[in-house]
Design an enzyme around this catalytic site. Structure first.
Site, PDB file in Angstrom:
ATOM      1  N   CYS A 134     -34.146 -29.823  96.642  1.00 16.96           N
ATOM      2  CA  CYS A 134     -32.732 -29.941  96.991  1.00 16.96           C
ATOM      3  C   CYS A 134     -32.135 -31.215  96.402  1.00 16.96           C
ATOM      4  O   CYS A 134     -32.290 -32.304  96.967  1.00 16.96           O
ATOM      5  CB  CYS A 134     -32.576 -29.931  98.511  1.00 16.96           C
ATOM      6  SG  CYS A 134     -30.885 -30.171  99.028  1.00 16.96           S
ATOM      7  N   CYS A 137     -29.645 -33.032  98.579  1.00 20.70           N
ATOM      8  CA  CYS A 137     -30.224 -33.769  99.723  1.00 20.70           C
ATOM      9  C   CYS A 137     -30.839 -35.076  99.244  1.00 20.70           C
ATOM     10  O   CYS A 137     -30.732 -36.097  99.897  1.00 20.70           O
ATOM     11  CB  CYS A 137     -31.344 -32.972 100.401  1.00 20.70           C
ATOM     12  SG  CYS A 137     -30.991 -31.254 100.664  1.00 20.70           S
ATOM     13  N   ASP A 138     -31.551 -35.018  98.107  1.00 16.77           N
ATOM     14  CA  ASP A 138     -32.419 -36.141  97.737  1.00 16.77           C
ATOM     15  C   ASP A 138     -31.991 -36.887  96.477  1.00 16.77           C
ATOM     16  O   ASP A 138     -32.589 -37.911  96.140  1.00 16.77           O
ATOM     17  CB  ASP A 138     -33.858 -35.618  97.540  1.00 16.77           C
ATOM     18  CG  ASP A 138     -34.384 -34.993  98.814  1.00 16.77           C
ATOM     19  OD1 ASP A 138     -34.043 -35.506  99.899  1.00 16.77           O
ATOM     20  OD2 ASP A 138     -35.116 -33.996  98.749  1.00 16.77           O
TER      21      ASP A 138
END
Ligand code: NDP
Length: 307
Positions: A134, A137-138
């Site tokens: 992701c 997300c990261d």
């Protein structure tokens, strides 16, 4: 034991839309949101293709709004994962979080799909230490660093362009000599100067040390093996439907997608319906998931009236 008229499993666009329709139909739906409330959309940033938002909409906000709408109309939304089911007779029996039994007259499965991994031991070893599925997300953790994205579909292109804004350089590892992605996404990648595409390449190993990922060993179609230095390694090679818990009772296709009956959301068990990505290997969009959640709720309403 608690006996529910309409149980909805999953808190993504399909589950929340089903909850909105089922609430308005007076079915007092209970929704179990599962491990990823808001669904896969919460792993992205701005949604530009959901109608009604001329300037686009923040994905998390869109999901929070769908959820609030369902709650306002009367849906009982709970946290919890359905860990086993018995669909052999009605009312259906289900277990929440491995301990609490619950019964339901009708069930809508809207559990979505999860990201696929390559299956390399090194990928498992470095998950959370440089390996991610992701980017949104990261990606933040790789500011001004070099990363790789595996895949050649729309997700891979979207993630690569997203990361290109944050990172100094992005490699795209594509196993064929063409993208699967749509023309618009391809163009976006091709017009991003700090993305380098490594065509015809597969990942042999993810390299790293105790601090995390340091690189990847790739093998090109012509047999050449070479290493790239990267700090982050992002998977974007597709998804796996979250249907495992239902497989003993419900028919699925060879990839695990729940089979529904033509245009209907009926599954192979009468009274159990499926909506969203768990039954849709083709479109997999928030809007199509929402539409199928609507259909499932309307079908539950009809089913409960005649049973
Ligand atoms: P796709 O299945 O479309 O693409 C997967 C990509 O990963 C393909 O390039 C595939 O290669 C590659 N791949 C699969 N397995 C491996 C492997 N083991 N090793 C290396 N590469 C691999 O998945 P997506 O997640 O990209 O997209 C899913 C759906 O969601 C699509 O319908 C897409 O259009 C849609 N989508 C739409 C978006 C939008 O409209 N904004 C954004 C994101 C997704 P190969 O081509 O060789 O099979």
């Amino acid at each position: 034991m608690e006996n529910i008229k309409c149980l909805i499993i999953g808190g993504g666009p399909a589950g929340y839309t089903a909850a909105i329709y089922a609430s308005r139909a007076g079915l007092n739906p209970v929704v179990f949101e599962g491990m990823e409330p808001g669904g896969q959309l919460t792993t992205t940033t701005v949604v530009e293709n959901f109608p009604g938002f001329p300037e686009g909409v923040d994905a998390n906000q869109l999901m929070a709004d769908m959820r609030s709408q369902a709650v306002r109309l009367g849906a009982d939304i709970r946290s919890g994962v359905i860990t086993s089911v018995d669909f052999s007779k009605r009312p259906f029996s289900l277990v929440v979080d491995g301990e609490t039994g619950i019964e339901a007259q009708a069930v809508i499965i809207a559990t979505g799909a999860a990201a696929k991994y390559l299956g390399l031991p090194s990928e498992r070893k470095f998950r959370g230490m440089g390996v991610s599925a992701c980017a949104t997300c990261d990606g933040f953790f790789y500011r001004k660093k070099v990363v790789a994205v595996v895949g050649g579909g729309d997700t891979a292109c979207e993630e690569a362009t997203y990361l290109a804004n944050i990172c100094s350089k992005v490699y795209m590892i594509v196993r064929r000599d063409v993208f699967r992605a749509s023309q618009a996404m391809r163009d976006r990648v091709m017009n991003t100067p700090n993305i380098e595409i490594l065509w015809n390449c597969n990942t042999q190993e993810i390299l790293g040390d105790e601090s995390g990922v340091t690189g990847a060993r790739l093998v090109r179609k012509d047999g050449k093996v070479f290493d790239i230095n990267v700090d982050g390694f992002f998977l974007a090679i597709g998804h796996h439907p979250n249907s495992d818990v239902f497989k003993d009772f419900i028919d699925t296709d060879e990839n695990g997608y729940i089979i529904t009956d033509g245009k209907s959301s009926r599954t192979s068990v009468e009274g159990v319906f499926a909506a969203g990505d768990v039954q849709d290997p083709t479109f997999r969009q928030a809007i199509t998931a929402a539409a199928s959640g609507c259909k499932a709720a309307l079908e539950v309403e009809r089913f409960l009236m005649s049973n």
